[in-house]
Write an enzyme that holds these catalytic residues in place. Structure first.
Site: not given
Lengths: 288, 539
Positions: B79, B144, B171-172, B255, B257, B259, B270, B305, B330, B333, B452
């Site tokens: 998932h 994951w 690809s990325s 991390h 990732e 963002y 925005s 993490h 943040t 923003k 979890r």
């Protein structure tokens, strides 16, 4: 910034989708091969690799044709330059992961296994006889005792070879810009030769390590970092040498002129990048 | 401005090619490739979503009823991978593909053929990943994050996961290089860097993050591969390695990732809020600098993490304070979005509804993030449902809501038709209510101590789990409305969209006809500062 006038957008191409199929075939085959040596994975891997190589030929072929035809304007040239620069940056980060692993191991995990620090129980409960040292194959003596490659033999020679090759490719570049064709071909050929010599010595060093020093990929974390770092570097030198050979033929066929020779420059950048990685390897893997 | 916008240049491709294969498989057109990305992301959203439905069905009641525990672990692992790499990231790349050239006045992406390869690698990468469900031993089940030693003690599937990461990583990286080259090299004359729409700015910074960290992930999984199949000892303490090393390398990727999945969302919000507030964006430059600051900080907070793995005290303190620092840009923003709305003449069409919900709900996710940043508190929250609630507020009501907002906002430009506002609003209200029913109780579950990644749990957690599952089923079903609205809009809607689409819309993308022709801006448009979405920032 965009120049005045019209933009250039290339026409359709079949190569991206062929390349994607090729990469998929390679990777899917490799995954099956790793898990079951006798499976269809092995032939599939090689078929995929062939498709990828075929794609590289086909794609570069069409780009070179379009370039010679004069389809590309200066804006396209800048896009190509940015593409190559950022690709090399991504490669730097890839090597960064392995250098990071090396530094972490030497700075933290091996001293901790040797009992440094507070509240660390691995040393206390599992391996209280282990004293931290470098090189090491860990408290489990994984892979058996081994000795290391002296930096002052072949590695030093290889350092000199790669540094010299950086000089020869720069001379070739100057020759190209000055239109001295003969000098260009001679020095480009010299660069190829130096690259190939480097690879020969590196292969020799690996055989020496495996046969006489008992230093293998399985020799604990020293063997892991040593072979993964020098191995990925060697792979990049191999690719770089192939690229240099292709560029030599393109020079010989007269594809480049004084102003317009991005293909040459891209490979030169790549070669310098491989050179800098080697200097870091020589310092952090061999000497320190 | 941009009167020459659609005037085509003299070449052999004025319109989309007739042949299906040529158009969709050999494309060099940013709009077609963007469409492919978006369709692919939607498909993956439903594949990942159906796994989530199974997870919530199993957790509906305590005890084991539907699936085997090992298969449950496969579901949580897959998932996450499908949603992160298959739904959120490709959706943002698709939006970037469609909109960046239109927003900066470029005819296409800088490297159009590579663009096609960036897309086509993705379906193949996911074929590799999803095929592992059919392997003996099943799909990857170690989470994951692939932490060793667990991940390499499983079956064959880890090789498939690793090669999936390699292919989707290629690809990325290619996609990101393309976006950077497009933004830095293809802007129309006069579109200075500090005049670019914020969505373009956020993508520029996101693309940098992608190029910087995807290779690091490739390195990390390569070490896993050699540890499992070739006898290296990177993560083996007996050989002098350390399993925690993997966590460091992984989260150095992981991390940024996070963002990568939220900065483009900031950009979308925005764009939308000024349009429906009929005011220029408040604090344009502050938004740009805040985005850059967040990107910079993302490289020095990764160990938050890993607070519970036993880091030295100094490291815990450093990563705690660095993490809390992120609240500052943040916050800039969030306050700028609120201030943009302040005294604006607001209307609440569907994109605006999603955008306002984003601002509120993403902020909730941000607050729980600050709670998690505190080391002593994190020792309690680590690996509980509180973490699950936190990142789903950020990724579902954050990233996914922004993508839905963007689809409603730009769909009229893409298709030439107006979507059904009534059904859009129904989709919004059902989504925003059910998503809170789904995720808000998970905060309580986590604080009460529910771990979890478990298929069964203490009966004390039964009520909130049932509420959460009900919310989950409603949220999942509601997304079928989303698909219905899109299909209706593209193929059946009667109401045509105007070129400007929204009353308050500004920016180059609204100067081309609706639907946007196959080729736009073959000749660079002329930029009129007063027509930019954020106003004239020079004064």
């Amino acid at each position: 910034m965009a120049q005045q006038g019209a933009y250039y957008v290339p026409h359709h191409s079949v190569w991206p989708i062929v390349g994607s199929v090729g990469l998929f075939t390679t990777m899917f085959g490799a995954a099956h091969w790793l898990n079951d040596a006798g499976s269809f994975g092995r032939p599939m891997f090689f078929i995929g690799l062939a498709i990828v190589i075929f794609t590289l030929f086909g794609w570069f072929n069409s780009v070179i044709r379009e370039s010679i035809k004069g389809s590309y304007n200066s804006q396209v040239d800048v896009s190509f330059r940015m593409g190559m620069m950022w690709f090399i940056f991504s490669e730097v980060m890839f090597f960064g992961a392995f250098f990071g692993a090396l530094f972490y191991t030497r700075m933290f995990s091996v001293p901790w296994l040797g009992g440094e620090g507070h509240g660390l129980f691995t040393h206390h409960y599992l391996w209280d006889q282990y004293a931290a040292a470098w090189p090491t194959n860990g408290p489990g003596d994984v892979g058996g005792s081994f000795s290391t490659v002296s930096p002052w033999g072949l590695p030093l020679l290889n350092t000199l070879i790669l540094l010299t090759s950086s000089v020869t490719i720069t001379i070739a570049h100057h020759a190209l810009r000055a239109g001295r064709r003969k000098q260009l071909l001679v020095f480009q050929a010299l660069t190829v030769l130096l690259g190939a010599t480097f690879l020969y010595f590196q292969a020799h060093e690996y055989m020496e390590a495996y046969e006489h020093l008992n230093l293998t990929l399985q020799s604990g974390v020293y063997g892991s970092t040593f072979f993964m770092l020098t191995g990925f570097h060697g792979l990049h030198v191999t690719l770089g040498t192939i690229m240099l050979i292709v560029i030599w033929f393109r020079c010989a066929k007269g594809h480049f002129n004084k102003e317009n020779h991005f293909g040459f420059e891209a490979v030169a950048w790549y070669w310098h990048f491989v050179d800098v990685v080697w200097l870091c390897l020589f310092l952090f893997v061999y000497i320190m | 401005m941009a009167h020459a916008a659609t005037q085509d240049h003299h070449d052999d491709h004025h319109e989309a090619p007739k042949s299906f294969f040529r158009r969709w498989f050999m494309s060099t057109n940013h709009k077609d490739i963007g469409t492919l990305y978006l369709i692919f992301a939607l498909l993956m959203f439903f594949i990942g979503g159906s796994m989530a439905m199974l997870i919530r069905a199993e957790l509906f009641e305590p005890g084991l009823q539907l699936v085997q525990p090992y298969f449950f672990n496969e579901l949580t692992t897959m998932h996450a991978l499908v949603m992160i790499f298959g739904a959120i990231m490709p959706a943002f790349v698709g939006l970037g593909n469609w909109m960046i050239p239109l927003m900066v006045g470029a005819p296409d992406m800088a490297l159009p053929r590579m663009n096609n390869m960036s897309f086509w690698l993705l379906p193949f990468a996911f074929t590799i990943l999803l095929s592992s469900f059919f392997l003996p031993g099943g799909a990857p089940a170690g989470g994951w994050t692939m932490y060793p030693p667990l991940s390499i003690q499983g079956g064959d599937s880890i090789a498939f996961l690793i090669f999936f990461v390699h292919v989707s990583g290629i690809s990325s990286i290619m996609g990101a290089i393309n976006i950077i080259a497009t933004i830095l090299n293809m802007r129309a004359p006069g579109m200075d860097l500090l005049k670019m729409p914020i969505f373009v700015w956020t993508w520029l910074i996101t693309a940098f993050l992608l190029i910087a960290v995807m290779p690091v992930l490739a390195g990390a999984v390569t070490m896993l591969l050699t540890d499992k199949y070739f006898g290296t000892s990177f993560f083996n303490a007996a050989g002098g390695g350390d399993p925690v090393l993997f966590q460091h390398v992984f989260w150095f990727f992981g991390h940024p990732e996070v963002y990568i999945m939220i900065l483009p969302a900031f950009g979308i919000i925005s764009e939308i809020i000024p349009t429906f507030s009929r005011k220029p964006l408040f604090g344009y430059k502050a938004m740009v600098y805040a985005t850059a600051s967040i990107a910079f900080l993302s490289f020095i907070v990764w160990a938050h993490h890993m607070f519970a793995v036993g880091l030295p005290l100094g490291a815990e303190l450093f990563f705690m304070y660095a993490t809390m620092l992120i609240a500052v840009p943040t916050g800039v923003k969030v306050f700028n979005w609120v201030t943009t709305m302040w005294k604006g003449s607001l209307t609440f069409e569907t994109p605006m509804l999603f955008a306002v919900a984003f601002v509120i709900l993403f902020t909730i996710g941000g607050f729980s993030g600050i709670m998690l940043a505190l080391v002593p508190a994190d020792f309690q929250y680590q690996d509980t449902y509180f973490v699950v609630a936190h990142f789903h507020y950020v990724l579902v009501t954050g990233a996914a809501f922004s993508i839905m907002a963007a689809v409603y906002y730009w769909l009229p430009k893409w298709s030439g038709n107006m979507y059904s506002e009534r059904w859009g609003k129904i989709h919004f209200w059902l989504s925003v209510i059910s998503v809170n029913v789904l995720f808000f109780p998970q905060h309580f579950l986590g604080l009460a101590g529910m771990p979890r990644r478990v298929p069964d749990y203490n009966v004390a957690f039964a009520d909130f789990n049932m509420i959460s599952s009900i919310g989950g089923f409603v949220f999942g079903a509601t997304q079928l409305i989303f698909v219905g609205v899109i299909i209706h809009c593209v193929f059946f809607a009667k109401k045509k969209a105007t070129d400007r689409v929204w009353e308050g819309s500004k920016g180059l993308e609204w100067t081309v006809p609706s639907p946007a022709p196959h080729h736009t801006f073959s000749v660079p448009p002329v930029i009129d500062d007063s027509q930019l979405a954020h106003g004239d920032v020079g004064h």
